[in-house]
Design a protein around this motif. Structure first.
Motif, PDB file in Angstrom:
ATOM      1  N   THR A 166       5.888-114.851 -41.908  1.00 24.96           N
ATOM      2  CA  THR A 166       6.671-115.409 -43.013  1.00 24.96           C
ATOM      3  C   THR A 166       7.431-114.311 -43.763  1.00 24.96           C
ATOM      4  O   THR A 166       8.618-114.461 -44.083  1.00 24.96           O
ATOM      5  CB  THR A 166       5.750-116.151 -43.999  1.00 24.96           C
ATOM      6  N   SER A 167       6.746-113.206 -44.030  1.00 26.03           N
ATOM      7  CA  SER A 167       7.377-112.139 -44.818  1.00 26.03           C
ATOM      8  C   SER A 167       8.530-111.483 -44.068  1.00 26.03           C
ATOM      9  O   SER A 167       9.540-111.103 -44.678  1.00 26.03           O
ATOM     10  CB  SER A 167       6.334-111.091 -45.204  1.00 26.03           C
ATOM     11  N   VAL A 168       8.388-111.337 -42.753  1.00 31.54           N
ATOM     12  CA  VAL A 168       9.480-110.774 -41.944  1.00 31.54           C
ATOM     13  C   VAL A 168      10.703-111.675 -42.010  1.00 31.54           C
ATOM     14  O   VAL A 168      11.843-111.212 -42.155  1.00 31.54           O
ATOM     15  CB  VAL A 168       9.018-110.566 -40.482  1.00 31.54           C
ATOM     16  N   ALA A 169      10.472-112.976 -41.921  1.00 33.23           N
ATOM     17  CA  ALA A 169      11.584-113.939 -41.903  1.00 33.23           C
ATOM     18  C   ALA A 169      12.406-113.896 -43.180  1.00 33.23           C
ATOM     19  O   ALA A 169      13.623-114.091 -43.155  1.00 33.23           O
ATOM     20  CB  ALA A 169      11.041-115.348 -41.671  1.00 33.23           C
ATOM     21  N   VAL A 170      11.755-113.620 -44.323  1.00 27.65           N
ATOM     22  CA  VAL A 170      12.468-113.611 -45.612  1.00 27.65           C
ATOM     23  C   VAL A 170      12.778-112.195 -46.090  1.00 27.65           C
ATOM     24  O   VAL A 170      13.252-112.005 -47.216  1.00 27.65           O
ATOM     25  CB  VAL A 170      11.658-114.367 -46.695  1.00 27.65           C
ATOM     26  N   GLY A 171      12.515-111.187 -45.235  1.00 25.53           N
ATOM     27  CA  GLY A 171      12.852-109.806 -45.582  1.00 25.53           C
ATOM     28  C   GLY A 171      11.954-109.182 -46.622  1.00 25.53           C
ATOM     29  O   GLY A 171      12.374-108.281 -47.348  1.00 25.53           O
ATOM     30  N   GLU A 172      10.681-109.633 -46.695  1.00 28.39           N
ATOM     31  CA  GLU A 172       9.762-109.094 -47.687  1.00 28.39           C
ATOM     32  C   GLU A 172       8.499-108.514 -47.039  1.00 28.39           C
ATOM     33  O   GLU A 172       7.428-108.492 -47.642  1.00 28.39           O
ATOM     34  CB  GLU A 172       9.392-110.174 -48.700  1.00 28.39           C
ATOM     35  N   ALA A 173       8.631-108.055 -45.820  1.00 24.63           N
ATOM     36  CA  ALA A 173       7.497-107.466 -45.116  1.00 24.63           C
ATOM     37  C   ALA A 173       7.230-106.053 -45.623  1.00 24.63           C
ATOM     38  O   ALA A 173       8.093-105.434 -46.255  1.00 24.63           O
ATOM     39  CB  ALA A 173       7.775-107.446 -43.616  1.00 24.63           C
ATOM     40  N   PRO A 174       6.042-105.512 -45.346  1.00 28.46           N
ATOM     41  CA  PRO A 174       5.752-104.137 -45.740  1.00 28.46           C
ATOM     42  C   PRO A 174       6.516-103.152 -44.866  1.00 28.46           C
ATOM     43  O   PRO A 174       7.218-103.549 -43.929  1.00 28.46           O
ATOM     44  CB  PRO A 174       4.243-104.023 -45.501  1.00 28.46           C
ATOM     45  N   ASP A 175       6.370-101.872 -45.138  1.00 30.09           N
ATOM     46  CA  ASP A 175       7.005-100.847 -44.310  1.00 30.09           C
ATOM     47  C   ASP A 175       6.174-100.547 -43.067  1.00 30.09           C
ATOM     48  O   ASP A 175       6.706-100.117 -42.038  1.00 30.09           O
ATOM     49  CB  ASP A 175       7.182 -99.556 -45.122  1.00 30.09           C
ATOM     50  N   ILE A 176       4.870-100.742 -43.178  1.00 29.00           N
ATOM     51  CA  ILE A 176       3.949-100.467 -42.074  1.00 29.00           C
ATOM     52  C   ILE A 176       2.759-101.410 -42.202  1.00 29.00           C
ATOM     53  O   ILE A 176       2.413-101.828 -43.307  1.00 29.00           O
ATOM     54  CB  ILE A 176       3.486 -98.992 -42.099  1.00 29.00           C
ATOM     55  N   MET A 177       2.137-101.738 -41.063  1.00 28.13           N
ATOM     56  CA  MET A 177       0.978-102.634 -41.119  1.00 28.13           C
ATOM     57  C   MET A 177       0.048-102.351 -39.946  1.00 28.13           C
ATOM     58  O   MET A 177       0.467-101.828 -38.912  1.00 28.13           O
ATOM     59  CB  MET A 177       1.434-104.093 -41.072  1.00 28.13           C
ATOM     60  N   THR A 178      -1.212-102.663 -40.145  1.00 23.67           N
ATOM     61  CA  THR A 178      -2.144-102.613 -39.026  1.00 23.67           C
ATOM     62  C   THR A 178      -1.914-103.850 -38.158  1.00 23.67           C
ATOM     63  O   THR A 178      -1.491-104.899 -38.649  1.00 23.67           O
ATOM     64  CB  THR A 178      -3.597-102.576 -39.513  1.00 23.67           C
ATOM     65  N   TYR A 179      -2.190-103.705 -36.880  1.00 19.32           N
ATOM     66  CA  TYR A 179      -1.982-104.811 -35.946  1.00 19.32           C
ATOM     67  C   TYR A 179      -2.998-104.667 -34.813  1.00 19.32           C
ATOM     68  O   TYR A 179      -3.384-103.552 -34.448  1.00 19.32           O
ATOM     69  CB  TYR A 179      -0.559-104.759 -35.355  1.00 19.32           C
TER      70      TYR A 179
END
Length: 419
Positions: free
Chosen positions: A71-84
């Motif tokens: 969801t956050s990627v789609a609206v341009g509000e994702a973090p700079d880095i994340m665990t996956y």
């Protein structure tokens, strides 16, 4: 003059403040994992004071985390880095939520394919491109109570359980423990098929079995290999060698209380054991690679990795990218402390160090990296993914003796291919 100096000093401070890059970070690490990662982040921030600061947030593990990322990627509000999780990378690529790590990125980080085990590197590679920097591998292992094994006459001179090299030998150990009055020779998370998938997939791997072959689930004799794995585990239940309908917390409690002599669980429970032992509330314990029940050693593993979100409509800029690369590089190269969470650092330079060779039980089970297998590369695979859910439905009744293994495999094969 003083006014000019004040202006100049203010400008200098403003420039310094602007020079510090803040990296917004999301992870799903809680418990012992989370404590250790927070400490690593503090160390990073201290080492990069005035240059880079990690602003970290921990979110709920599993589906909630990955749904929020999408969801956050789609609206341009994702973090700079994340665990996956490495097992989720193929799905992430198909969803367009993560960016590739380019050759130039790897060069800038001072890392390359040679720094990682082949299986770990391949797990974050899709169509020849890498999409994450592996931090660790976290397989399942066999925890054991040396005191109970010694009482049952099934402890080797080196302090490991007897019978780890064959089904016959391991079942002799299970039977001896039962005869010695141990209520549960083996504690297993038999109420959660998602967790038991790890053990079952390991036993399939010991037969060179594959879940997915050329786009088909359980093709050829792979259905039979899955049935073999389920049959063994069901027999352990029927012989009262394995706990039944036991959830995760109860399984850990059975082992730490001494009611179960052994336990199959993730390396992430090492901090639990160490903390209890340090408090004088645990017996003499150890952890080792899973027993060879079929043809050869093979153990399920996943990998915590760092990924960069493909933040829709956001230009991260060179400075931000450089800061993110520094975060991934520094933590990878300084991941020895992460091993205290039980995980095997993915960076081979760390695991080859003298310091790591002295860490127990990590050093004992780290050899399993040569035998580890990851999930098949598919958008249906991965932690909390649809493949887990389908198989879980049938694993629980089968392992607990209420469903025929052949029938379970037939249903699993149909549902997986129907996806």
């Amino acid at each position: 003059m003083k006014q000019l100096i004040g202006i100049a000093l203010g400008a200098t401070l403003a420039t310094a403040a602007q020079a510090q890059e803040t990296v917004v970070w999301w992870d799903f690490l809680s418990g012992g994992d989370g404590v250790r990662m927070k400490s690593l982040i503090e160390d990073f921030n201290a080492a990069h004071e005035g240059e880079i600061a990690i602003d970290a947030t921990t979110l709920e593990w599993g589906v909630p985390f990955y749904s929020k990322v999408q969801t956050s990627v789609a609206v341009g509000e994702a973090p700079d880095i994340m665990t996956y999780h490495a097992s989720r990378i193929p799905l992430a690529v198909s969803q367009g939520v993560i960016q590739p790590i380019t050759d130039a990125d790897w060069e800038q980080m001072g890392l390359s394919q040679e720094d990682f085990a082949e299986a770990t590197w391949n797990a974050v590679t899709v169509d020849g491109k890498q999409y994450a920097v592996p931090l660790d591998t976290h397989p399942i292992v066999l925890y054991y109570n040396r005191e109970l094994l010694k009482k049952a006459g099934r402890l080797n001179e080196d302090g490991t359980p007897m019978g780890l090299d064959s089904r016959e030998g391991f079942e002799e150990t299970l039977a001896a423990l039962k005869d010695a009055g141990v209520e549960y020779p083996l504690g297993s998370v038999t109420a959660d098929g998602n967790f038991m998938y790890r053990t079952i997939y390991s036993f399939m791997g010991q037969q060179d079995g594959e879940l997915l072959t050329d786009g088909e689930f359980l093709a050829g004799d792979n259905a039979e290999k899955l049935q073999n794995a389920l049959t063994v585990l069901q027999e352990w239940t029927k012989n009262q060698w394995q706990s039944t309908y036991t959830d995760y917390p109860a399984t850990v409690a059975l082992f730490t209380s001494g009611e179960a002599a052994m336990m199959i669980n993730g390396v992430w429970e090492v901090p639990t054991m160490k903390d209890l032992a340090d408090e004088g509330r645990l017996f003499d314990w150890g952890a080792v690679e899973l027993p060879v029940i079929f043809d050869h050693a093979s153990t399920y593993a996943d990998s915590h990795a760092f990924a960069i979100p493909a933040n829709n409509g956001v230009d991260e800029g060179t400075a931000k990218r450089d800061a993110v690369l520094e975060v991934m590089s520094w933590i990878s190269k300084n991941s020895l402390f992460w091993a205290t969470a039980g995980h095997i650092p993915a960076n081979s330079g760390v695991t080859a160090s003298e310091e790591y060779s002295q860490m127990e039980p990590n050093a004992t089970y780290s050899s399993l990296t040569a035998n580890m297998i990851f999930d098949p590369q598919s958008e249906f695979s991965g932690v909390a993914g649809p493949m887990f859910d389908v198989m879980s439905t049938y694993f629980v009744p089968t392992l607990n003796g209420e469903m025929d293994p052949a029938k379970a495999v037939e249903e699993i094969q149909y549902e997986l291919n129907d996806m």
